[in-house]
Enzyme design. Structure first.
Site, PDB file in Angstrom:
ATOM      1  N   LYS A  22       0.857  -1.107  -0.070  1.00 58.39           N
ATOM      2  CA  LYS A  22       0.109   0.035  -0.038  1.00 58.39           C
ATOM      3  C   LYS A  22       0.920   1.192   0.047  1.00 58.39           C
ATOM      4  O   LYS A  22       0.293   2.293  -0.440  1.00 58.39           O
ATOM      5  CB  LYS A  22      -1.019   0.086   1.120  1.00 58.39           C
TER       6      LYS A  22
HETATM    7  C1  LIG Z   1      -4.149  -4.658   1.151  1.00 65.99           C
HETATM    8  C2  LIG Z   1      -3.631  -5.983   0.843  1.00 65.99           C
HETATM    9  C3  LIG Z   1      -3.897  -6.743  -0.074  1.00 65.99           C
HETATM   10  C4  LIG Z   1      -5.324  -6.604  -0.826  1.00 65.99           C
HETATM   11  O1  LIG Z   1      -5.120  -5.552  -1.837  1.00 65.99           O
HETATM   12  P1  LIG Z   1      -6.457  -5.015  -2.342  1.00 65.99           P
HETATM   13  O2  LIG Z   1      -6.066  -3.947  -3.393  1.00 65.99           O
HETATM   14  O3  LIG Z   1      -7.322  -4.609  -1.469  1.00 65.99           O
HETATM   15  O4  LIG Z   1      -6.885  -6.437  -3.265  1.00 65.99           O
HETATM   16  C5  LIG Z   1      -3.115  -7.876  -0.190  1.00 65.99           C
HETATM   17  N1  LIG Z   1      -2.020  -7.844   0.804  1.00 65.99           N
HETATM   18  C6  LIG Z   1      -1.430  -7.045   1.420  1.00 65.99           C
HETATM   19  C7  LIG Z   1      -0.493  -7.314   2.239  1.00 65.99           C
HETATM   20  C8  LIG Z   1      -2.365  -5.946   1.841  1.00 65.99           C
HETATM   21  O5  LIG Z   1      -1.853  -5.083   2.643  1.00 65.99           O
END
Ligand SMILES: *Cc1c(COP(=O)(O)O)cnc(C)c1O
Length: 463
Positions: A107
């Site tokens: 993120k």
């Molecule tokens: C947020 C997140 C996901 C999922 O990603 P999306 O964009 O919500 O599908 C997968 N793995 C980790 C470690 C995350 O923080």
């Protein structure tokens, strides 16, 4: 570039307006009016490709030099020169590591840029906002790192006191910046979320403090994530060489960005949607049904989601950009807990998508196997993606197409699961090694709206 809502009613906006709005006023999500097409070229240089890929989406909202500077600044703090390095796992499978940012999860790639874009747009308007959010532990730190030290933002993050891990808490509370405010609430994560909702629902408070959110439906987050799909292709044979991607999925933002890359001309014959036990998306791609179930807690908590908000963007496209049809389908889903895609529309997904799901036991075995086989330690989210990639290859699909699995978190972010799988607790990366020695800053408050609002009002520089 202009942005339209997936429900078709809200006003069409410019980039900067869509950025600050987040959700559209009709409850829809913003998407670009058209898809810019990628030129040939690209050398696998992250910053260069990032500016090129995102420039058409940003349009005139940010001048080119400022935008290039913002992009460079966003990724300066990453601890890998390539920003998102590729690791060869063998058997035609590569891992794209997206976890080299400040909070060890993917993120950061989008949020580091989002914070700077927000600040820039607010500067332009001579405005300030107060960002409020709640976290169960995994995502609060990414939002805090995105907003820290930004002139026109203050951020207040609520977490449930004594219910997040010490690493998670320290990643939030040791950020030493005057515009970052952590609140430990005497209550659960749901209480924290209810408090945030109540603040947004308090119209007077919301307006006075100019409340805003940096949530996962913001178009700018998707845009920033398109970049690494293009960069991965450039590094593995060029923008016109076919690559399939396997993506650990929760809210559908990451994998949808891969779809956007495809719409912009990247050759992506297949997107493999990898889910844990919370497998609504696996069923959606298999038979076109959308049916909610209870959220089951798993070892990959950031994927413990039943309703993936960004799926709406794909539904909009599948229905030929028919906003009212999307609104009707989602309304049915919301009121009845189940809805089915028209069979013709489901068929139009063709071979472009596949969905797989894996449970915790399979995840633990995969982490142990991969550590044995290649020495690479996967976090539980990444393991779900690697399992899906391997299952897809073993089933004989997309033969000869290179496959990239996205690694969404650093293993040390989920040490208990890694220790359970391998017997070894993964150490924090060097730059976080002194996390336990850094001073913490947080305030403990009762689960009480008045007390929390008073705190936000006191700390915010707005009004
Ligand atoms: C947020 C997140 C996901 C999922 O990603 P999306 O964009 O919500 O599908 C997968 N793995 C980790 C470690 C995350 O923080």
């Amino acid at each position: 570039m202009r942005y339209v809502s997936t429900r078709g009613v809200a006003p069409v906006l410019e980039f900067g307006e869509a950025l600050l709005a987040g959700l559209a006023t009709d409850g829809g999500l913003y998407v670009p009016e058209s898809w810019p097409q990628l030129a040939d070229g690209g050398h696998g240089d992250y910053l260069e490709t990032a500016v090129e890929v995102m420039a058409p989406f940003v349009g005139d909202s940010v001048d080119q030099d400022s935008f290039a500077a913002m992009v460079a600044d966003s990724y300066r703090g990453f601890d890998a020169e390539e920003v998102t390095p590729l690791v060869d796992l063998g058997d035609g499978l590569h891992l794209l590591e997206l976890f080299h940012g400040p909070t060890l999860a993917f993120k950061d790639v989008a949020l580091q840029l989002l914070g700077r874009l927000f600040d820039h747009e607010l500067d332009r308007r001579d405005e300030r906002v107060t960002i409020v959010g709640a976290t169960s532990g995994d995502t609060g730190s990414a939002a805090i790192e995105a907003c820290r030290d930004r002139n026109n933002l203050d951020i207040v993050v609520l977490h449930p006191a004594d219910r997040v891990s010490e690493v998670q808490r320290r990643q939030m509370t040791t950020v030493n910046s005057p515009n970052v405010h952590n609140v430990a609430v005497d209550g659960t994560f749901d209480d924290c979320q209810d408090l945030v909702k109540a603040m947004f629902a308090d119209a007077g408070f919301r307006r006075r403090l100019r409340l805003a959110a940096v949530n996962s439906i913001n178009w700018a987050r998707i845009m920033a994530q398109v970049v690494y799909y293009v960069v991965a292709a450039e590094r593995l044979g060029g923008r016109r060489s076919p690559i399939a991607f396997a993506v650990p999925t929760g809210n559908f933002g990451n994998v949808y960005a891969g779809h956007v890359a495809r719409r912009c001309g990247l050759v992506v014959p297949r997107l493999v949607v990898a889910s844990n036990t919370n497998d609504i998306l696996t069923r959606f791609f298999t038979d076109g049904s959308l049916t909610v179930a209870e959220v089951v807690p798993t070892l990959s908590p950031s994927m413990d989601i039943q309703v993936s908000s960004n799926l709406e963007r794909l539904l909009f496209e599948l229905s030929d950009r028919d906003g009212p049809a999307v609104a009707a389908l989602l309304e049915r889903f919301r009121s009845e807990g189940t809805a089915a895609l028209d069979p013709g529309l489901h068929a139009s997904l063709g071979n472009a998508w596949s969905g797989y799901r894996f449970d915790d036991e399979e995840v633990l075995r995969c982490i142990a196997d991969e550590a044995d086989r290649s020495g690479t330690v996967l976090d539980p989210h990444t393991a779900v993606g690697v399992l899906a990639a391997r299952a897809h290859q073993e089933a004989g699909y997309d033969v000869g197409v290179k496959m990239v699995a996205l690694a969404t978190a650093h293993p040390s972010k989920f040490p208990d699961a890694i220790e359970q799988a391998t017997g070894v607790r993964p150490p924090l990366p060097d730059r976080l090694a002194d996390l336990f020695d850094r001073p913490e800053q947080l305030v403990r408050l009762p689960n009480d709206l008045e007390a929390v609002e008073a705190f936000v009002a006191e700390r915010s520089r707005v009004g």
